[in-house]
Motif scaffolding. Structure first.
Motif, PDB file in Angstrom:
ATOM      1  N   LYS A 166       0.927  -1.395  -0.019  1.00 28.97           N
ATOM      2  CA  LYS A 166      -0.045   0.101   0.383  1.00 28.97           C
ATOM      3  C   LYS A 166       0.646   1.307   0.387  1.00 28.97           C
ATOM      4  O   LYS A 166       0.677   2.450  -0.733  1.00 28.97           O
ATOM      5  CB  LYS A 166      -0.857  -0.038   1.192  1.00 28.97           C
ATOM      6  CG  LYS A 166      -1.888   1.226   1.070  1.00 28.97           C
ATOM      7  CD  LYS A 166      -2.984   1.130   2.205  1.00 28.97           C
ATOM      8  CE  LYS A 166      -3.660   2.685   2.434  1.00 28.97           C
ATOM      9  NZ  LYS A 166      -4.464   1.985   3.947  1.00 28.97           N
ATOM     10  N   THR A 167       2.084   0.914   0.761  1.00 29.63           N
ATOM     11  CA  THR A 167       2.837   2.477   0.286  1.00 29.63           C
ATOM     12  C   THR A 167       3.542   2.391  -0.966  1.00 29.63           C
ATOM     13  O   THR A 167       3.900   3.639  -0.643  1.00 29.63           O
ATOM     14  CB  THR A 167       3.972   2.332   1.904  1.00 29.63           C
ATOM     15  OG1 THR A 167       3.358   2.139   3.143  1.00 29.63           O
ATOM     16  CG2 THR A 167       4.776   3.800   1.495  1.00 29.63           C
ATOM     17  N   GLN A 170       0.882   3.943  -2.995  1.00 29.79           N
ATOM     18  CA  GLN A 170       0.669   5.078  -2.285  1.00 29.79           C
ATOM     19  C   GLN A 170       2.493   6.101  -2.944  1.00 29.79           C
ATOM     20  O   GLN A 170       1.923   7.371  -3.819  1.00 29.79           O
ATOM     21  CB  GLN A 170       0.471   5.753  -1.181  1.00 29.79           C
ATOM     22  CG  GLN A 170       0.399   7.075  -0.797  1.00 29.79           C
ATOM     23  CD  GLN A 170      -0.801   8.214  -1.531  1.00 29.79           C
ATOM     24  OE1 GLN A 170      -2.198   7.105  -1.104  1.00 29.79           O
ATOM     25  NE2 GLN A 170      -0.585   8.964  -2.171  1.00 29.79           N
ATOM     26  N   ASN A 173       2.046   7.093  -6.977  1.00 28.52           N
ATOM     27  CA  ASN A 173       0.469   7.992  -7.348  1.00 28.52           C
ATOM     28  C   ASN A 173       1.169   9.255  -6.853  1.00 28.52           C
ATOM     29  O   ASN A 173       0.790  10.398  -7.540  1.00 28.52           O
ATOM     30  CB  ASN A 173      -0.638   7.513  -6.475  1.00 28.52           C
ATOM     31  CG  ASN A 173      -1.659   8.639  -6.868  1.00 28.52           C
ATOM     32  OD1 ASN A 173      -2.449   8.359  -7.711  1.00 28.52           O
ATOM     33  ND2 ASN A 173      -2.117   9.225  -6.116  1.00 28.52           N
ATOM     34  N   ASP A 174       1.683   9.501  -5.607  1.00 27.82           N
ATOM     35  CA  ASP A 174       2.785  10.534  -5.758  1.00 27.82           C
ATOM     36  C   ASP A 174       3.580  11.051  -6.327  1.00 27.82           C
ATOM     37  O   ASP A 174       3.326  12.040  -6.956  1.00 27.82           O
ATOM     38  CB  ASP A 174       3.173  10.676  -4.166  1.00 27.82           C
ATOM     39  CG  ASP A 174       2.813  10.538  -2.835  1.00 27.82           C
ATOM     40  OD1 ASP A 174       1.169  10.794  -2.850  1.00 27.82           O
ATOM     41  OD2 ASP A 174       2.697  10.365  -1.925  1.00 27.82           O
TER      42      ASP A 174
END
Length: 518
Positions: A166-167, A170, A173-174
């Motif tokens: 999940k990290t 993310q 996406n960032d």
């Protein structure tokens, strides 16, 4: 014989008198005509020299604008790169990959040879981008710890692995939002800085040129031509273009765009990027046509989808500070004065005229053309050629944004496009030579807009209205601004810089004569 001659003269004295009179009158008329012809020739020669000097001075002024933009752009670039740390996100992804390899007993990427460290996609086995080869900055230069092991050890179990995944998602996406936002923000900042610099230096160039005209017309200069050099500070008694301190204060207002305005632009661009690119997964393949469509959609959300929306977009808040922040800008730029901007009439006129120009439809129109040129360079050239391996195509820019001439269905991974955008951000802000600035300066209407600014509002500059006092409405807030903006709108699609400058000398001289009239 003598008597015969006298008799002949006596008989023909009338015809002789008439003939002598005709010859004398012809001589006088001839001399008068020759004198007039000589005066006309001298006047034409003087006007031609004056126009040529004006054109040369204008061209020199535009070169100064280019160098000024190149000198100021790194300041905004450093601020944007520091705010949107795309390379740091890339490096964190690298560290997660290194940690995963360490858990699996595989060698660290730095031990695999001389190749640059790479970042993998969220799925195993998909090779992605290189922080060194694509962004131009090695990950080791970012100051991030050498190891960032997440979930190392069997005791973490499946829950810790899920948390790590999940990290990573993310982070990807960032990275997507950061890379796109950064390159787009730099293009907007470069275009706004280019236009603001043209307005500022051409307004000051107009004042300096008019100062030379006034000096020449009043006999203050022995030469018969307008000097290209600026001797504004040589004579403190001159009335125009000589206020060196006012000019310095006026030019420092670019501080707002370089230190505050770019952030407002970034927030607006970031919001549009999240709305348009947010649903795009990092695993997705993307075509050139699709990326162009998404880029155009971002531009529509930032600038407006129609001409009316673009004209009403309002770029003034990004370019110049509000009135209650003007003294703050002067203080921050080291130009603090014992008087506020509202108490300095020449500075107030310059700021108000700049505000009127920035809020005008011609500014929006020319800005759109500059953005078309910048996005065309980024999308149709750099991304198309480097990510999609397309051959070079002629540049095409129109009011709706850049377009490619041939639609191809080649698909690439989105991170490859992000790698190109990450690297191009440094080229937009620090490129030498700066291809993006060169593309914008090739827009013909940019020079036309500058020419109109340079050659308009002579009378308002040479003789401010008596009713204008500190704290009252600006001179340009009513009459003169409306005239200037109206004249710009009439030729907004096809502004002729030569035509705009052609009559500037005559306009200036007429203005001087008006001021002399009782």
């Amino acid at each position: 014989m003598l008597s015969a001659s006298r008799r002949w003269l006596k008989r023909n004295r009338t015809p002789l008198a008439v003939g002598i009179g005709v010859v004398g009158a012809g001589y006088v008329v001839t001399q008068y005509v020759l004198g007039k012809i000589s005066d006309v020739r001298e006047r034409m020669s003087s006007d031609r020299i004056a126009r040529e000097n004006l054109r040369r001075r204008f061209e020199q002024n535009q070169e100064d604008c280019t160098f000024t933009v190149l000198a100021l752009l790194p300041t905004a670039t450093d601020n944007i790169l520091a705010e949107l740390e795309t390379e740091r996100i890339t490096f964190e992804l690298q560290q997660q990959k290194a940690a995963k390899l360490a858990r699996n007993g595989e060698p660290h990427p730095s031990e695999l040879g001389s190749g640059p460290p790479s970042v993998t996609d969220v799925d195993d086995g998909k090779s992605m981008i290189s922080s060194q080869s694509e962004s131009g900055i090695h990950a080791s230069q970012m100051g991030v710890p050498s190891q960032a092991v997440v979930g190392d050890g069997p005791q973490d179990g499946g829950q810790q692995v899920q948390k790590a995944r999940k990290t990573k998602m993310q982070l990807w996406n960032d990275l997507k939002i950061s890379a796109i936002t950064r390159s787009f923000t730099l293009i907007y900042t470069l275009a706004l800085l280019t236009l603001l610099t043209r307005i500022q230096l051409n307004l000051l160039g107009r004042r300096s040129y008019l100062s030379s005209v006034v000096s020449l017309a009043s006999g203050g200069m022995e030469q018969s031509t307008i000097s290209l050099e600026n001797h504004d500070d040589d004579n403190s008694d001159q009335a125009y273009g000589n206020d060196f301190e006012t000019n310095r204060q006026y030019l420092t207002f670019s501080w707002w765009l370089l230190h505050r305005g770019w952030k407002q632009v970034m927030l607006k661009v970031e919001e549009a990027v999240k709305e348009v690119f947010g649903a795009l997964s990092i695993r997705d393949d993307i075509t050139m046509e699709r990326f162009s469509e998404l880029t155009l959609e971002v531009r529509k959300r930032v600038e407006g989808a129609t001409e009316a929306e673009r004209n009403a977009g309002g770029w003034l808040e990004y370019v110049l500070p509000p009135k209650d922040q003007e003294d703050f800008v002067l203080k921050e730029s080291g130009m603090a004065s014992d008087r506020s901007t509202s108490e300095i009439a020449p500075l107030r006129r310059l700021i108000d005229e700049t505000s009127d120009l920035v809020d005008s439809p011609p500014f929006s129109h020319v800005l759109t053309l500059l953005l078309d040129a910048g996005y065309s360079t980024l999308v149709d050239q750099k991304v198309a050629q480097q990510a999609f391996k397309m051959p070079p195509v002629p540049e095409i820019s129109d009011i709706d944004g850049p377009r490619i001439t041939e639609v191809v269905d080649t698909k690439v991974k989105l991170p490859i496009v992000l790698a190109i955008l990450t690297r191009q951000a440094h080229s937009i802000g620090n490129g030498v030579p700066n291809e993006y600035l060169q593309a914008m300066e090739q827009v013909r209407d940019l020079e036309g807009f500058a020419a109109v600014v340079y050659s308009s509002n002579w009378e308002s500059e040479i003789r401010p209205p008596e009713e204008e006092v500190p704290g009252t409405e600006s001179l340009l807030g009513k009459g003169k601004a409306a005239e200037t903006i109206s004249s710009l709108q009439e030729s907004v699609v096809n502004i002729d810089p030569i035509g705009a400058l052609e009559s500037a000398w005559g306009n200036a001289m007429e203005t001087v004569e008006k001021t002399r009239a009782p």
